[in-house]
Design an enzyme around this catalytic site. Structure first.
Site, short mmCIF file in Angstrom:
data_model
loop_
_atom_site.label_atom_id
_atom_site.label_comp_id
_atom_site.label_asym_id
_atom_site.label_seq_id
_atom_site.Cartn_x
_atom_site.Cartn_y
_atom_site.Cartn_z
CD GLU A 128 88.89 14.38 33.80
OE1 GLU A 128 89.48 14.68 34.85
OE2 GLU A 128 89.26 13.47 33.05
CD GLU B 35 87.13 22.73 43.35
OE1 GLU B 35 85.90 22.60 43.27
OE2 GLU B 35 87.91 22.36 42.47
CB CYS C 101 89.95 21.48 38.38
SG CYS C 101 90.92 21.20 36.90
CE LYS D 135 74.76 23.12 30.40
NZ LYS D 135 75.11 24.40 31.06
P1 NAD Z 1 79.43 23.12 37.91
O1 NAD Z 1 79.47 21.71 38.37
O2 NAD Z 1 78.58 24.09 38.64
O3 NAD Z 1 78.93 23.18 36.39
C1 NAD Z 1 79.56 22.43 35.38
C2 NAD Z 1 78.58 22.22 34.24
O4 NAD Z 1 77.48 21.45 34.72
C3 NAD Z 1 77.96 23.51 33.70
O5 NAD Z 1 77.82 23.40 32.31
C4 NAD Z 1 76.60 23.56 34.37
O6 NAD Z 1 75.64 24.28 33.65
C5 NAD Z 1 76.26 22.08 34.40
N1 NAD Z 1 75.26 21.71 35.41
C6 NAD Z 1 74.99 22.32 36.60
N2 NAD Z 1 73.98 21.68 37.23
C7 NAD Z 1 73.63 20.63 36.44
C8 NAD Z 1 72.68 19.59 36.56
N3 NAD Z 1 71.85 19.49 37.60
N4 NAD Z 1 72.61 18.67 35.56
C9 NAD Z 1 73.43 18.74 34.49
N5 NAD Z 1 74.34 19.72 34.32
C10 NAD Z 1 74.45 20.65 35.29
O7 NAD Z 1 80.95 23.58 37.81
P2 NAD Z 1 81.51 25.02 37.39
O8 NAD Z 1 81.21 25.94 38.51
O9 NAD Z 1 81.09 25.36 36.01
O10 NAD Z 1 83.09 24.71 37.32
C11 NAD Z 1 83.89 24.66 38.42
C12 NAD Z 1 84.09 23.22 38.88
O11 NAD Z 1 84.63 22.44 37.81
C13 NAD Z 1 85.10 23.12 39.99
O12 NAD Z 1 84.65 22.19 40.96
C14 NAD Z 1 86.35 22.58 39.30
O13 NAD Z 1 87.25 21.90 40.12
C15 NAD Z 1 85.75 21.69 38.27
N6 NAD Z 1 86.70 21.45 37.18
C16 NAD Z 1 87.31 20.24 37.09
C17 NAD Z 1 88.23 20.00 36.08
C18 NAD Z 1 88.93 18.67 35.93
O14 NAD Z 1 89.46 18.41 34.86
N7 NAD Z 1 88.92 17.82 36.94
C19 NAD Z 1 88.55 21.02 35.17
C20 NAD Z 1 87.91 22.25 35.31
C21 NAD Z 1 86.98 22.45 36.32
#
Ligand code: NAD
Length: 499
Positions: free
Chosen positions: A268, A402, A302, A192
Protein backbone atom coordinates in the site's frame (compact mmCIF):
# COMPACT_ATOMS: atom_id res chain seq x y z
CA UNK A 1 -21.31 9.90 32.19
CA UNK A 2 -19.56 11.66 29.30
CA UNK A 3 -16.02 12.75 30.02
CA UNK A 4 -15.01 16.35 29.84
CA UNK A 5 -12.06 16.33 27.47
CA UNK A 6 -10.35 19.57 28.48
CA UNK A 7 -6.72 20.55 27.94
CA UNK A 8 -6.16 19.96 31.68
CA UNK A 9 -7.59 16.47 31.39
CA UNK A 10 -5.19 15.60 28.57
CA UNK A 11 -2.23 17.15 30.43
CA UNK A 12 -3.07 14.87 33.36
CA UNK A 13 -3.23 11.81 31.06
CA UNK A 14 0.16 12.82 29.68
CA UNK A 15 1.76 13.27 33.09
CA UNK A 16 0.49 9.84 34.21
CA UNK A 17 1.89 8.09 31.15
CA UNK A 18 4.90 5.75 31.28
CA UNK A 19 5.31 4.59 27.69
CA UNK A 20 6.87 1.17 27.17
CA UNK A 21 9.60 1.32 24.52
CA UNK A 22 10.95 -2.24 24.41
CA UNK A 23 10.15 -4.88 21.81
CA UNK A 24 7.27 -7.26 22.54
CA UNK A 25 8.44 -10.78 21.67
CA UNK A 26 6.87 -14.09 22.67
CA UNK A 27 4.55 -12.43 25.16
CA UNK A 28 7.20 -10.39 26.98
CA UNK A 29 9.08 -7.13 26.73
CA UNK A 30 12.66 -7.34 25.58
CA UNK A 31 15.43 -4.79 25.23
CA UNK A 32 17.35 -4.73 21.95
CA UNK A 33 19.97 -7.50 21.70
CA UNK A 34 22.63 -4.79 21.56
CA UNK A 35 21.06 -2.90 24.48
CA UNK A 36 20.86 0.18 22.25
CA UNK A 37 17.97 2.63 22.32
CA UNK A 38 16.94 5.72 20.41
CA UNK A 39 14.89 8.73 21.54
CA UNK A 40 11.74 9.87 19.80
CA UNK A 41 11.42 13.66 19.57
CA UNK A 42 7.84 14.85 20.21
CA UNK A 43 6.54 16.71 17.14
CA UNK A 44 4.15 18.83 19.22
CA UNK A 45 6.96 20.66 21.07
CA UNK A 46 10.31 19.29 19.89
CA UNK A 47 11.07 17.82 23.34
CA UNK A 48 12.58 14.37 23.86
CA UNK A 49 9.85 11.73 24.16
CA UNK A 50 10.03 7.99 24.68
CA UNK A 51 13.15 5.85 24.47
CA UNK A 52 12.78 2.87 22.19
CA UNK A 53 14.68 -0.34 21.62
CA UNK A 54 16.88 0.05 18.57
CA UNK A 55 16.28 -3.32 16.93
CA UNK A 56 18.51 -5.11 14.47
CA UNK A 57 18.67 -8.47 12.70
CA UNK A 58 19.16 -10.39 15.96
CA UNK A 59 15.93 -8.98 17.40
CA UNK A 60 14.11 -9.74 14.16
CA UNK A 61 15.43 -13.33 14.31
CA UNK A 62 14.10 -13.71 17.86
CA UNK A 63 10.67 -12.34 16.91
CA UNK A 64 10.43 -14.50 13.78
CA UNK A 65 11.45 -17.59 15.78
CA UNK A 66 8.70 -16.87 18.33
CA UNK A 67 6.15 -16.31 15.56
CA UNK A 68 7.20 -19.51 13.79
CA UNK A 69 7.01 -21.58 16.97
CA UNK A 70 3.52 -20.25 17.75
CA UNK A 71 2.38 -20.97 14.21
CA UNK A 72 3.77 -24.51 14.05
CA UNK A 73 2.37 -25.38 17.47
CA UNK A 74 -1.12 -24.59 16.17
CA UNK A 75 -1.92 -22.88 19.48
CA UNK A 76 -3.78 -20.15 17.61
CA UNK A 77 -4.68 -21.38 14.14
CA UNK A 78 -6.11 -24.69 15.43
CA UNK A 79 -8.09 -23.13 18.28
CA UNK A 80 -11.89 -23.37 18.02
CA UNK A 81 -13.00 -20.47 15.78
CA UNK A 82 -15.51 -19.34 18.38
CA UNK A 83 -12.75 -19.06 20.98
CA UNK A 84 -10.53 -17.13 18.56
CA UNK A 85 -13.39 -14.78 17.83
CA UNK A 86 -13.97 -14.12 21.53
CA UNK A 87 -10.29 -13.26 22.04
CA UNK A 88 -10.26 -10.79 19.16
CA UNK A 89 -13.49 -9.17 20.34
CA UNK A 90 -12.03 -8.86 23.84
CA UNK A 91 -8.94 -7.27 22.29
CA UNK A 92 -11.16 -4.71 20.50
CA UNK A 93 -12.94 -3.98 23.81
CA UNK A 94 -9.60 -3.47 25.60
CA UNK A 95 -8.48 -1.04 22.89
CA UNK A 96 -11.65 0.99 23.50
CA UNK A 97 -11.24 0.75 27.28
CA UNK A 98 -7.67 2.13 26.98
CA UNK A 99 -8.69 4.67 24.37
CA UNK A 100 -7.46 7.81 26.14
CA UNK A 101 -4.06 6.29 26.85
CA UNK A 102 -3.66 4.98 23.30
CA UNK A 103 -4.75 8.33 21.89
CA UNK A 104 -2.11 10.10 23.97
CA UNK A 105 0.62 7.65 22.92
CA UNK A 106 -0.27 8.26 19.29
CA UNK A 107 -0.30 12.03 19.69
CA UNK A 108 3.03 12.03 21.52
CA UNK A 109 4.59 10.13 18.65
CA UNK A 110 3.01 11.76 15.62
CA UNK A 111 1.71 15.17 16.73
CA UNK A 112 -1.89 14.85 15.53
CA UNK A 113 -4.60 16.36 17.78
CA UNK A 114 -5.32 14.04 20.66
CA UNK A 115 -9.09 14.29 20.07
CA UNK A 116 -8.53 13.10 16.49
CA UNK A 117 -6.35 10.25 17.80
CA UNK A 118 -9.19 9.28 20.11
CA UNK A 119 -12.26 9.76 17.92
CA UNK A 120 -10.74 8.58 14.63
CA UNK A 121 -7.60 6.49 15.13
CA UNK A 122 -8.48 4.57 18.30
CA UNK A 123 -12.06 4.06 17.15
CA UNK A 124 -11.12 2.74 13.71
CA UNK A 125 -8.39 0.55 15.17
CA UNK A 126 -10.83 -1.13 17.56
CA UNK A 127 -13.48 -1.40 14.83
CA UNK A 128 -10.96 -3.07 12.52
CA UNK A 129 -9.96 -5.71 15.06
CA UNK A 130 -13.65 -6.31 15.80
CA UNK A 131 -14.57 -6.58 12.11
CA UNK A 132 -12.05 -9.37 11.49
CA UNK A 133 -12.73 -11.03 14.84
CA UNK A 134 -16.39 -11.32 13.86
CA UNK A 135 -15.43 -13.01 10.58
CA UNK A 136 -13.53 -15.86 12.18
CA UNK A 137 -16.45 -18.24 12.73
CA UNK A 138 -18.12 -17.35 9.43
CA UNK A 139 -15.42 -18.44 6.99
CA UNK A 140 -16.17 -21.53 4.92
CA UNK A 141 -13.94 -23.62 2.69
CA UNK A 142 -15.09 -25.00 -0.68
CA UNK A 143 -15.74 -28.34 -2.30
CA UNK A 144 -14.74 -28.27 -5.96
CA UNK A 145 -16.82 -29.97 -8.68
CA UNK A 146 -15.38 -33.44 -9.46
CA UNK A 147 -16.59 -36.79 -10.81
CA UNK A 148 -18.62 -39.07 -8.48
CA UNK A 149 -15.61 -40.99 -7.18
CA UNK A 150 -13.67 -38.08 -5.82
CA UNK A 151 -14.01 -35.25 -3.37
CA UNK A 152 -11.79 -32.20 -3.66
CA UNK A 153 -11.60 -29.81 -0.75
CA UNK A 154 -10.35 -26.32 -1.49
CA UNK A 155 -9.10 -25.14 1.86
CA UNK A 156 -8.13 -21.58 2.70
CA UNK A 157 -5.13 -21.91 4.98
CA UNK A 158 -3.04 -19.28 6.76
CA UNK A 159 0.26 -18.44 5.10
CA UNK A 160 2.45 -18.76 8.22
CA UNK A 161 4.62 -15.92 9.53
CA UNK A 162 3.60 -12.49 8.28
CA UNK A 163 5.90 -9.48 8.58
CA UNK A 164 3.91 -6.23 8.78
CA UNK A 165 5.82 -2.99 8.13
CA UNK A 166 3.76 0.13 8.77
CA UNK A 167 4.09 3.93 8.38
CA UNK A 168 3.71 6.77 10.85
CA UNK A 169 0.75 8.71 9.49
CA UNK A 170 -2.13 6.56 10.83
CA UNK A 171 -0.16 4.00 12.85
CA UNK A 172 -2.93 2.38 14.86
CA UNK A 173 -5.42 2.25 12.00
CA UNK A 174 -2.97 0.75 9.53
CA UNK A 175 -1.70 -1.72 12.14
CA UNK A 176 -5.30 -2.88 12.62
CA UNK A 177 -5.82 -3.17 8.84
CA UNK A 178 -2.97 -5.68 8.79
CA UNK A 179 -3.16 -7.38 12.19
CA UNK A 180 -6.96 -7.88 11.99
CA UNK A 181 -7.12 -10.06 8.86
CA UNK A 182 -3.65 -11.65 9.28
CA UNK A 183 -4.39 -12.86 12.82
CA UNK A 184 -8.03 -13.72 12.11
CA UNK A 185 -6.79 -15.96 9.29
CA UNK A 186 -4.60 -17.86 11.78
CA UNK A 187 -1.17 -16.44 10.97
CA UNK A 188 1.53 -15.28 13.37
CA UNK A 189 2.80 -11.73 12.89
CA UNK A 190 5.97 -9.72 13.43
CA UNK A 191 5.01 -6.04 13.32
CA UNK A 192 7.68 -3.42 12.56
CA UNK A 193 6.11 -0.01 13.15
CA UNK A 194 7.71 3.14 11.78
CA UNK A 195 10.54 4.39 14.01
CA UNK A 196 8.51 7.58 14.51
CA UNK A 197 5.43 5.76 15.83
CA UNK A 198 6.15 2.63 17.86
CA UNK A 199 4.33 3.34 21.12
CA UNK A 200 0.79 2.46 20.09
CA UNK A 201 2.02 -0.72 18.36
CA UNK A 202 3.68 -1.97 21.55
CA UNK A 203 0.55 -1.19 23.57
CA UNK A 204 -1.71 -2.92 21.02
CA UNK A 205 0.40 -6.09 21.35
CA UNK A 206 0.22 -5.95 25.15
CA UNK A 207 -3.56 -5.62 24.99
CA UNK A 208 -3.84 -8.53 22.54
CA UNK A 209 -1.85 -10.69 24.95
CA UNK A 210 -4.06 -9.55 27.83
CA UNK A 211 -7.12 -10.50 25.78
CA UNK A 212 -5.79 -14.05 25.43
CA UNK A 213 -3.84 -14.05 22.17
CA UNK A 214 -1.16 -16.71 22.78
CA UNK A 215 2.48 -15.66 23.18
CA UNK A 216 4.34 -15.44 19.87
CA UNK A 217 1.26 -14.83 17.69
CA UNK A 218 1.84 -11.07 17.70
CA UNK A 219 5.36 -9.68 18.16
CA UNK A 220 6.55 -6.10 17.80
CA UNK A 221 10.12 -5.13 16.92
CA UNK A 222 10.97 -1.44 17.01
CA UNK A 223 13.76 0.32 15.17
CA UNK A 224 14.85 1.95 11.94
CA UNK A 225 13.79 0.76 8.51
CA UNK A 226 17.25 -0.26 7.31
CA UNK A 227 18.10 -1.98 10.60
CA UNK A 228 14.85 -3.84 11.39
CA UNK A 229 12.48 -3.56 8.40
CA UNK A 230 15.11 -4.75 5.93
CA UNK A 231 16.16 -7.90 7.83
CA UNK A 232 12.46 -8.70 8.32
CA UNK A 233 11.76 -8.38 4.60
CA UNK A 234 14.89 -10.40 3.75
CA UNK A 235 14.17 -13.10 6.34
CA UNK A 236 14.11 -16.65 4.98
CA UNK A 237 11.48 -17.76 7.50
CA UNK A 238 8.98 -14.97 6.86
CA UNK A 239 6.27 -16.03 4.40
CA UNK A 240 4.78 -12.65 3.56
CA UNK A 241 5.42 -8.94 3.98
CA UNK A 242 2.39 -6.67 4.25
CA UNK A 243 3.82 -3.19 3.74
CA UNK A 244 2.36 0.29 3.87
CA UNK A 245 4.66 3.20 3.18
CA UNK A 246 6.35 5.11 0.39
CA UNK A 247 6.57 3.85 -3.18
CA UNK A 248 10.36 4.14 -2.93
CA UNK A 249 10.60 1.71 0.00
CA UNK A 250 7.84 -0.47 -1.50
CA UNK A 251 10.11 -1.11 -4.48
CA UNK A 252 12.92 -2.14 -2.12
CA UNK A 253 10.56 -4.57 -0.38
CA UNK A 254 9.79 -6.29 -3.68
CA UNK A 255 13.54 -6.60 -4.26
CA UNK A 256 14.11 -8.10 -0.79
CA UNK A 257 11.39 -10.68 -1.43
CA UNK A 258 13.04 -11.64 -4.71
CA UNK A 259 16.51 -11.79 -3.16
CA UNK A 260 15.38 -14.05 -0.32
CA UNK A 261 12.62 -16.67 -0.38
CA UNK A 262 10.07 -15.29 -2.91
CA UNK A 263 7.86 -14.36 0.00
CA UNK A 264 4.48 -12.89 -0.88
CA UNK A 265 4.28 -9.10 -0.85
CA UNK A 266 1.34 -6.72 -0.50
CA UNK A 267 2.07 -3.02 -0.98
CA UNK A 268 0.00 0.00 0.00
CA UNK A 269 2.01 2.95 -1.27
CA UNK A 270 1.84 6.66 -2.03
CA UNK A 271 -0.67 8.80 -3.89
CA UNK A 272 -1.32 12.13 -5.62
CA UNK A 273 -5.07 11.98 -5.83
CA UNK A 274 -7.15 14.30 -8.04
CA UNK A 275 -10.35 15.96 -6.88
CA UNK A 276 -12.14 17.21 -10.01
CA UNK A 277 -14.71 20.00 -9.80
CA UNK A 278 -16.96 20.88 -12.75
CA UNK A 279 -18.64 24.29 -12.94
CA UNK A 280 -22.10 22.79 -12.35
CA UNK A 281 -21.06 21.27 -8.99
CA UNK A 282 -22.28 22.27 -5.55
CA UNK A 283 -19.25 24.48 -4.90
CA UNK A 284 -19.79 24.67 -1.14
CA UNK A 285 -19.69 20.88 -0.88
CA UNK A 286 -16.70 20.72 -3.22
CA UNK A 287 -14.80 23.38 -1.24
CA UNK A 288 -15.36 21.61 2.05
CA UNK A 289 -14.33 18.24 0.58
CA UNK A 290 -11.23 19.74 -1.05
CA UNK A 291 -10.11 21.45 2.16
CA UNK A 292 -10.69 18.49 4.49
CA UNK A 293 -9.56 15.98 1.86
CA UNK A 294 -6.18 17.69 1.54
CA UNK A 295 -5.55 19.22 4.96
CA UNK A 296 -6.83 16.60 7.41
CA UNK A 297 -3.92 15.06 9.36
CA UNK A 298 -1.85 18.04 8.12
CA UNK A 299 -1.83 16.53 4.64
CA UNK A 300 0.01 13.43 5.89
CA UNK A 301 -2.51 11.12 4.26
CA UNK A 302 -1.71 8.73 1.42
CA UNK A 303 -5.04 9.34 -0.32
CA UNK A 304 -5.16 13.11 0.40
CA UNK A 305 -6.83 15.09 -2.39
CA UNK A 306 -3.63 16.97 -3.20
CA UNK A 307 -4.47 17.87 -6.81
CA UNK A 308 -7.54 20.06 -7.25
CA UNK A 309 -8.67 20.08 -10.89
CA UNK A 310 -11.24 22.84 -11.38
CA UNK A 311 -13.16 24.07 -14.40
CA UNK A 312 -11.47 27.40 -15.15
CA UNK A 313 -14.63 29.54 -14.96
CA UNK A 314 -15.14 28.72 -11.25
CA UNK A 315 -11.53 28.55 -10.03
CA UNK A 316 -11.56 31.91 -8.18
CA UNK A 317 -14.96 31.27 -6.61
CA UNK A 318 -13.95 27.81 -5.43
CA UNK A 319 -10.62 28.94 -3.99
CA UNK A 320 -12.37 31.72 -2.01
CA UNK A 321 -14.71 29.11 -0.54
CA UNK A 322 -11.82 26.74 0.28
CA UNK A 323 -10.02 29.57 2.06
CA UNK A 324 -13.16 30.37 4.07
CA UNK A 325 -13.73 26.72 5.10
CA UNK A 326 -10.06 26.25 5.98
CA UNK A 327 -9.93 29.35 8.15
CA UNK A 328 -13.24 28.78 9.91
CA UNK A 329 -13.28 24.98 10.36
CA UNK A 330 -9.79 23.50 10.24
CA UNK A 331 -8.24 24.83 13.41
CA UNK A 332 -4.47 24.34 13.59
CA UNK A 333 -3.59 24.28 17.27
CA UNK A 334 -1.46 22.55 19.87
CA UNK A 335 -2.41 18.84 19.69
CA UNK A 336 -3.54 18.72 23.34
CA UNK A 337 -6.03 21.55 22.75
CA UNK A 338 -9.36 19.72 22.43
CA UNK A 339 -10.52 22.16 19.75
CA UNK A 340 -7.56 21.46 17.44
CA UNK A 341 -8.53 19.92 14.11
CA UNK A 342 -4.98 19.55 12.82
CA UNK A 343 -1.65 19.59 14.62
CA UNK A 344 2.06 19.12 14.00
CA UNK A 345 3.96 17.46 11.19
CA UNK A 346 5.85 14.29 12.01
CA UNK A 347 9.35 15.74 12.51
CA UNK A 348 11.57 18.73 11.93
CA UNK A 349 13.32 17.16 8.96
CA UNK A 350 9.97 16.46 7.29
CA UNK A 351 8.73 20.00 7.96
CA UNK A 352 11.87 21.40 6.34
CA UNK A 353 11.42 19.06 3.37
CA UNK A 354 7.83 20.28 2.88
CA UNK A 355 8.91 23.93 3.17
CA UNK A 356 11.66 23.23 0.62
CA UNK A 357 9.14 21.73 -1.82
CA UNK A 358 6.90 24.77 -1.39
CA UNK A 359 9.82 27.13 -2.13
CA UNK A 360 10.83 25.08 -5.18
CA UNK A 361 7.21 25.11 -6.40
CA UNK A 362 7.05 28.90 -6.14
CA UNK A 363 10.28 29.20 -8.14
CA UNK A 364 8.65 27.14 -10.89
CA UNK A 365 5.78 29.64 -11.00
CA UNK A 366 3.09 28.14 -8.74
CA UNK A 367 1.11 31.10 -7.31
CA UNK A 368 0.26 31.00 -3.60
CA UNK A 369 -3.38 31.85 -2.83
CA UNK A 370 -2.94 31.54 0.94
CA UNK A 371 -1.13 29.69 3.75
CA UNK A 372 1.61 27.04 3.44
CA UNK A 373 3.86 28.75 5.98
CA UNK A 374 5.61 27.62 9.12
CA UNK A 375 3.54 28.61 12.17
CA UNK A 376 3.48 28.08 15.97
CA UNK A 377 7.28 27.93 16.02
CA UNK A 378 7.18 29.31 19.60
CA UNK A 379 5.91 25.87 20.72
CA UNK A 380 9.16 24.23 19.58
CA UNK A 381 7.01 21.92 17.42
CA UNK A 382 6.74 21.46 13.66
CA UNK A 383 3.69 23.15 12.15
CA UNK A 384 2.76 24.32 8.65
CA UNK A 385 -0.50 26.13 7.93
CA UNK A 386 -2.80 24.69 5.24
CA UNK A 387 -2.07 26.39 1.92
CA UNK A 388 -3.31 26.52 -1.65
CA UNK A 389 -1.46 27.17 -4.90
CA UNK A 390 -3.39 28.19 -8.02
CA UNK A 391 -3.11 28.55 -11.80
CA UNK A 392 -0.79 25.57 -11.91
CA UNK A 393 -0.02 23.03 -14.60
CA UNK A 394 0.24 19.31 -13.97
CA UNK A 395 3.94 19.18 -14.86
CA UNK A 396 4.96 21.37 -11.89
CA UNK A 397 6.68 19.59 -9.01
CA UNK A 398 3.95 20.53 -6.50
CA UNK A 399 1.46 18.72 -8.75
CA UNK A 400 3.59 15.62 -9.25
CA UNK A 401 5.40 14.85 -5.99
CA UNK A 402 3.76 13.40 -2.92
CA UNK A 403 4.40 16.33 -0.55
CA UNK A 404 2.84 14.79 2.57
CA UNK A 405 2.10 18.23 3.99
CA UNK A 406 -0.95 20.57 3.92
CA UNK A 407 -0.41 21.84 0.38
CA UNK A 408 -3.08 21.86 -2.32
CA UNK A 409 -2.10 22.22 -6.00
CA UNK A 410 -4.88 23.74 -8.14
CA UNK A 411 -4.92 23.06 -11.88
CA UNK A 412 -7.61 24.69 -14.03
CA UNK A 413 -9.12 22.83 -17.03
CA UNK A 414 -11.45 23.69 -19.91
CA UNK A 415 -13.09 20.40 -20.92
CA UNK A 416 -14.05 17.02 -19.50
CA UNK A 417 -11.54 15.34 -21.80
CA UNK A 418 -8.72 17.55 -20.57
CA UNK A 419 -9.73 17.00 -16.91
CA UNK A 420 -9.61 13.23 -17.32
CA UNK A 421 -6.25 13.37 -19.04
CA UNK A 422 -4.77 15.44 -16.19
CA UNK A 423 -6.44 13.30 -13.50
CA UNK A 424 -4.81 10.14 -14.85
CA UNK A 425 -1.46 11.77 -15.65
CA UNK A 426 0.34 10.56 -12.51
CA UNK A 427 2.38 7.53 -11.52
CA UNK A 428 -0.10 6.93 -8.67
CA UNK A 429 -3.62 5.48 -8.60
CA UNK A 430 -4.82 5.47 -5.03
CA UNK A 431 -7.95 7.63 -5.03
CA UNK A 432 -9.86 10.38 -6.82
CA UNK A 433 -13.14 12.28 -6.79
CA UNK A 434 -15.49 14.06 -9.14
CA UNK A 435 -17.92 16.84 -8.25
CA UNK A 436 -20.76 17.51 -10.71
CA UNK A 437 -24.56 17.54 -10.75
CA UNK A 438 -24.56 15.72 -14.11
CA UNK A 439 -24.92 12.09 -13.06
CA UNK A 440 -24.09 10.75 -16.55
CA UNK A 441 -20.80 12.59 -16.39
CA UNK A 442 -20.21 11.49 -12.78
CA UNK A 443 -20.67 7.87 -13.83
CA UNK A 444 -18.46 8.20 -16.93
CA UNK A 445 -15.73 10.03 -15.08
CA UNK A 446 -15.66 7.81 -12.00
CA UNK A 447 -15.27 4.73 -14.23
CA UNK A 448 -12.46 6.40 -16.17
CA UNK A 449 -10.31 7.61 -13.25
CA UNK A 450 -7.69 4.92 -12.77
CA UNK A 451 -7.67 4.62 -8.98
CA UNK A 452 -8.53 2.13 -6.24
CA UNK A 453 -11.29 4.39 -4.83
CA UNK A 454 -13.30 7.10 -6.59
CA UNK A 455 -15.80 9.29 -4.77
CA UNK A 456 -18.71 11.14 -6.37
CA UNK A 457 -19.65 14.48 -4.77
CA UNK A 458 -17.79 13.61 -1.55
CA UNK A 459 -14.31 12.72 -0.35
CA UNK A 460 -12.79 10.19 2.03
CA UNK A 461 -16.01 8.41 2.93
CA UNK A 462 -15.49 4.73 3.66
CA UNK A 463 -16.24 1.89 6.02
CA UNK A 464 -14.78 -1.51 6.75
CA UNK A 465 -16.91 -3.14 4.07
CA UNK A 466 -15.01 -1.35 1.30
CA UNK A 467 -11.52 -2.42 0.13
CA UNK A 468 -8.78 0.20 0.18
CA UNK A 469 -5.61 0.30 -1.91
CA UNK A 470 -4.12 1.43 -5.15
CA UNK A 471 -3.48 0.91 -8.82
CA UNK A 472 -0.22 1.70 -10.63
CA UNK A 473 2.63 2.76 -8.29
CA UNK A 474 0.21 3.13 -5.38
CA UNK A 475 0.70 -0.60 -4.92
CA UNK A 476 -1.37 -3.78 -4.97
CA UNK A 477 -3.31 -5.91 -2.54
CA UNK A 478 -6.18 -4.45 -0.59
CA UNK A 479 -6.62 -3.56 3.06
CA UNK A 480 -10.09 -3.52 4.71
CA UNK A 481 -13.22 -5.47 3.80
CA UNK A 482 -13.79 -9.24 3.77
CA UNK A 483 -11.41 -9.50 0.79
CA UNK A 484 -8.38 -8.56 2.91
CA UNK A 485 -8.53 -12.01 4.53
CA UNK A 486 -7.64 -13.60 1.16
CA UNK A 487 -4.32 -11.77 1.15
CA UNK A 488 -3.24 -13.63 4.28
CA UNK A 489 -4.37 -17.09 3.09
CA UNK A 490 -3.34 -19.62 0.52
CA UNK A 491 -5.56 -22.13 -1.21
CA UNK A 492 -4.76 -25.76 -0.55
CA UNK A 493 -6.39 -28.59 -2.47
CA UNK A 494 -7.03 -31.93 -0.81
CA UNK A 495 -8.19 -34.53 -3.33
CA UNK A 496 -9.68 -37.74 -2.05
CA UNK A 497 -10.37 -40.65 -4.45
CA UNK A 498 -13.00 -43.28 -3.64
CA UNK A 499 -13.54 -46.78 -5.00
P1 NAD B 1 8.40 4.94 4.55
O1 NAD B 1 8.32 4.18 3.28
O2 NAD B 1 9.56 5.84 4.76
O3 NAD B 1 8.41 3.94 5.79
C1 NAD B 1 7.40 2.97 5.95
C2 NAD B 1 7.94 1.84 6.81
O4 NAD B 1 9.01 1.22 6.12
C3 NAD B 1 8.53 2.30 8.15
O5 NAD B 1 8.21 1.35 9.13
C4 NAD B 1 10.02 2.31 7.89
O6 NAD B 1 10.80 2.13 9.04
C5 NAD B 1 10.14 1.12 6.95
N1 NAD B 1 11.34 1.14 6.11
C6 NAD B 1 12.06 2.21 5.67
N2 NAD B 1 13.11 1.79 4.93
C7 NAD B 1 13.04 0.44 4.89
C8 NAD B 1 13.84 -0.56 4.27
N3 NAD B 1 14.93 -0.28 3.55
N4 NAD B 1 13.46 -1.86 4.42
C9 NAD B 1 12.37 -2.19 5.14
N5 NAD B 1 11.59 -1.28 5.77
C10 NAD B 1 11.92 0.02 5.63
O7 NAD B 1 7.01 5.69 4.69
P2 NAD B 1 6.55 6.69 5.85
O8 NAD B 1 7.31 7.95 5.66
O9 NAD B 1 6.57 6.01 7.16
O10 NAD B 1 5.00 6.90 5.47
C11 NAD B 1 4.59 7.76 4.50
C12 NAD B 1 4.34 7.02 3.19
O11 NAD B 1 3.39 5.97 3.40
C13 NAD B 1 3.73 7.91 2.14
O12 NAD B 1 4.32 7.65 0.89
C14 NAD B 1 2.26 7.48 2.12
O13 NAD B 1 1.57 7.74 0.92
C15 NAD B 1 2.38 6.03 2.39
N6 NAD B 1 1.12 5.50 2.90
C16 NAD B 1 0.34 4.73 2.09
C17 NAD B 1 -0.88 4.24 2.56
C18 NAD B 1 -1.76 3.37 1.69
O14 NAD B 1 -2.63 2.71 2.24
N7 NAD B 1 -1.56 3.33 0.39
C19 NAD B 1 -1.31 4.56 3.84
C20 NAD B 1 -0.49 5.36 4.64
C21 NAD B 1 0.72 5.82 4.16
Amino acid sequence: MTKNYTRDYWESVLSGLKPEGRHFIDGAHRAAATGETFTRIRPMDGKPGARLARGNAADVDAAVAAARAAFESGIWRKKDPLERKKIMLKWADLIRAHGDELAMLETLDVGKPVMASLTVDVRLCADGIQFYGEMIDKLYDEIAPTGPNARALVRKVPIGVVGAITPWNYPMIIDAWKLGPAIAAGNSVVLKPAEQSSLSAIRLAELAFEAGLPAGVLNVVTGYGEETGKPLALHMDVDMIAFTGSTEVGKLIMGYAAQSNVKRVALELGGKSPLVVFADADLDAAASAAAWGCFYNSGETCHASTRLLVERSVQDQLIAKIEAVTKSDIALKHPLDPSAQIGALIEEEHMKKVLGMIAAGEKEGARRAFGAEQVLSETGGYYISPGVFVDMTNDMSLARQEIFGPVLATIPFDSEEEALKIANDTIYGLAGAVFTKDMDRAHRFSEAIHAGTVWINTYDMSNFATPFGGFKQSGFGRDRSVHAIDKYCDYKTIWQQFG
